[in-house]
Write an enzyme that holds these catalytic residues in place. Structure first.
Site, PDB file in Angstrom:
ATOM      1  N   ASN A 113       0.864  -1.175   0.000  1.00 19.80           N
ATOM      2  CA  ASN A 113       0.000   0.000   0.000  1.00 19.80           C
ATOM      3  C   ASN A 113       0.903   1.228   0.000  1.00 19.80           C
ATOM      4  O   ASN A 113       1.520   1.547   1.011  1.00 19.80           O
ATOM      5  CB  ASN A 113      -0.894  -0.044   1.256  1.00 19.80           C
ATOM      6  CG  ASN A 113      -1.662   1.239   1.470  1.00 19.80           C
ATOM      7  OD1 ASN A 113      -1.779   2.060   0.555  1.00 19.80           O
ATOM      8  ND2 ASN A 113      -2.195   1.426   2.666  1.00 19.80           N
ATOM      9  N   LYS A 154       0.117   4.335  -0.253  1.00 22.21           N
ATOM     10  CA  LYS A 154      -0.474   5.552   0.332  1.00 22.21           C
ATOM     11  C   LYS A 154      -0.224   6.740  -0.619  1.00 22.21           C
ATOM     12  O   LYS A 154      -0.233   6.538  -1.825  1.00 22.21           O
ATOM     13  CB  LYS A 154       0.081   5.782   1.742  1.00 22.21           C
ATOM     14  CG  LYS A 154      -0.003   4.497   2.577  1.00 22.21           C
ATOM     15  CD  LYS A 154       0.215   4.691   4.042  1.00 22.21           C
ATOM     16  CE  LYS A 154       0.073   3.338   4.741  1.00 22.21           C
ATOM     17  NZ  LYS A 154       0.083   3.437   6.183  1.00 22.21           N
ATOM     18  N   HIS A 167      -9.350   1.339   4.977  1.00 28.50           N
ATOM     19  CA  HIS A 167      -8.059   1.461   5.660  1.00 28.50           C
ATOM     20  C   HIS A 167      -8.225   2.406   6.865  1.00 28.50           C
ATOM     21  O   HIS A 167      -9.005   3.362   6.793  1.00 28.50           O
ATOM     22  CB  HIS A 167      -7.002   2.009   4.694  1.00 28.50           C
ATOM     23  CG  HIS A 167      -5.628   1.986   5.268  1.00 28.50           C
ATOM     24  ND1 HIS A 167      -5.177   2.968   6.121  1.00 28.50           N
ATOM     25  CD2 HIS A 167      -4.630   1.081   5.168  1.00 28.50           C
ATOM     26  CE1 HIS A 167      -3.941   2.666   6.500  1.00 28.50           C
ATOM     27  NE2 HIS A 167      -3.586   1.528   5.939  1.00 28.50           N
ATOM     28  N   GLU A 222      -6.574   4.788   7.907  1.00 26.62           N
ATOM     29  CA  GLU A 222      -6.373   6.219   7.606  1.00 26.62           C
ATOM     30  C   GLU A 222      -7.621   6.807   6.945  1.00 26.62           C
ATOM     31  O   GLU A 222      -7.946   7.977   7.149  1.00 26.62           O
ATOM     32  CB  GLU A 222      -5.125   6.389   6.719  1.00 26.62           C
ATOM     33  CG  GLU A 222      -3.857   6.196   7.544  1.00 26.62           C
ATOM     34  CD  GLU A 222      -2.682   5.615   6.790  1.00 26.62           C
ATOM     35  OE1 GLU A 222      -2.674   5.652   5.548  1.00 26.62           O
ATOM     36  OE2 GLU A 222      -1.752   5.107   7.450  1.00 26.62           O
ATOM     37  N   GLU A 279      -5.240  -4.868  10.608  1.00 24.28           N
ATOM     38  CA  GLU A 279      -4.193  -3.868  10.803  1.00 24.28           C
ATOM     39  C   GLU A 279      -4.422  -3.129  12.119  1.00 24.28           C
ATOM     40  O   GLU A 279      -5.184  -2.154  12.151  1.00 24.28           O
ATOM     41  CB  GLU A 279      -4.205  -2.859   9.648  1.00 24.28           C
ATOM     42  CG  GLU A 279      -3.933  -3.489   8.300  1.00 24.28           C
ATOM     43  CD  GLU A 279      -3.319  -2.491   7.331  1.00 24.28           C
ATOM     44  OE1 GLU A 279      -2.283  -2.810   6.741  1.00 24.28           O
ATOM     45  OE2 GLU A 279      -3.858  -1.377   7.191  1.00 24.28           O
ATOM     46  N   GLY A 326       2.842   2.213  10.684  1.00 21.25           N
ATOM     47  CA  GLY A 326       3.799   3.310  10.526  1.00 21.25           C
ATOM     48  C   GLY A 326       4.521   3.676  11.804  1.00 21.25           C
ATOM     49  O   GLY A 326       5.152   4.723  11.889  1.00 21.25           O
ATOM     50  N   SER A 347       3.659  -2.185  10.144  1.00 22.17           N
ATOM     51  CA  SER A 347       5.122  -2.263  10.284  1.00 22.17           C
ATOM     52  C   SER A 347       5.705  -3.614   9.875  1.00 22.17           C
ATOM     53  O   SER A 347       6.626  -4.118  10.524  1.00 22.17           O
ATOM     54  CB  SER A 347       5.542  -1.889  11.703  1.00 22.17           C
ATOM     55  OG  SER A 347       5.188  -0.541  11.973  1.00 22.17           O
TER      56      SER A 347
END
Ligand code: PGA
Length: 251
Positions: free
Chosen positions: A9, A11, A95, A97, A167, A173, A213
């Protein structure tokens, strides 16, 4: 045995030129990899460059989001048929985010997943708890709410065509990966949710990717867990060598 999927991904990273350079370096490094499906999700503007660069390779392209309406006055949105025409085969949906910054909810996740499936795309539906949930013992509750209100509302046939990505938000991250055991426990719980809503056959066939991660040095340990059917990789998917060594975790 469920076939593994390693998905990247990107992003909001990479221009078209950077995308072409990535594939030039990455494709040869994974051309002999047969043990998993390889997926890359560039930003919308780089999708055509990625599709072109991935032609005649074993890499397929995903989008990072989609809107559920066919067309209309929805400024800034992209439809499923636009993604299919551009050559996408997968789409990431819900996701964390998107949930955190752009208002995705269980309801929009279901709408997006249904629209994607109707267009022949394979949705990768993301779920996962925040650190405060984990620390207060609410991981299962949050995962169940996201499952029941999202993928849990699909028809059994639709459900058999999606992937789920677990996730945990605290691992995205942050460099803080869930241990293989923590991830496997959450995957097992999600599989149990699938068995309860659909059937044990649906649960057994469901592919659940771990994300948060994932790096070249922890992929092997994660994939040693049979509950983990692959990975959704953010930061470490941007570099061709690093993503290739994650894809090639078996060697
Ligand atoms: P990360 O991102 O690998 O950079 O933690 C994973 C993701 O957000 O899909």
């Amino acid at each position: 045995m469920r076939r593994r999927v390693i998905a990247g991904n990107w992003k909001m990273f990479k221009t078209q030129a950077e995308t072409r350079a990535f594939f030039k370096a990455f494709a040869p490094l994974v051309s002999a990899s047969k043990h998993c499906d390889i997926v890359t999700a560039p930003p919308f503007t780089a999708i055509p460059a990625a599709v072109e660069a991935a032609k005649n390779t074993n890499i397929v392209i995903s989008a990072q989001d989609v809107y559920w309406e066919k067309e209309g006055a929805f400024t800034g949105e992209i439809s499923t048929s636009m993604l299919v025409e551009a050559g996408c085969r997968y789409v990431i949906i819900g996701h964390s985010e998107r949930r955190q910054f752009f208002g995705d909810t269980e309801e929009t996740v279901t709408k997006k997943a249904k629209a994607a499936l109707a267009a022949g795309l394979t949705p990768i539906v993301c779920v996962g708890e925040h650190l405060s949930h984990r620390e207060s013992g609410q991981t299962h509750k949050v995962c169940k709410t996201q499952f029941d209100g999202g993928p849990g509302l699909l028809t059994p046939d639709e459900f058999s065509r999606i992937l789920i990505a677990y996730e945990p938000v605290w691992a995205i991250g942050t460099g803080r990966t869930a241990t293989p055991e923590i991830a496997a426990e959450a995957h097992k719980f999600l599989r149990q949710c699938a068995a309860e809503k659909f059937s044990s056959a649906h649960a057994a066939a469901l592919r659940i990717l771990y994300g948060g991660s994932v790096k070249p040095d922890n992929i092997k340990g994660l994939m040693a867990q049979e509950e983990l059917d692959g990975a959704l990789v953010g930061g470490a998917s941007l570099d061709p060598k690093s993503f290739a060594s994650i894809v090639n975790f078996t060697s």
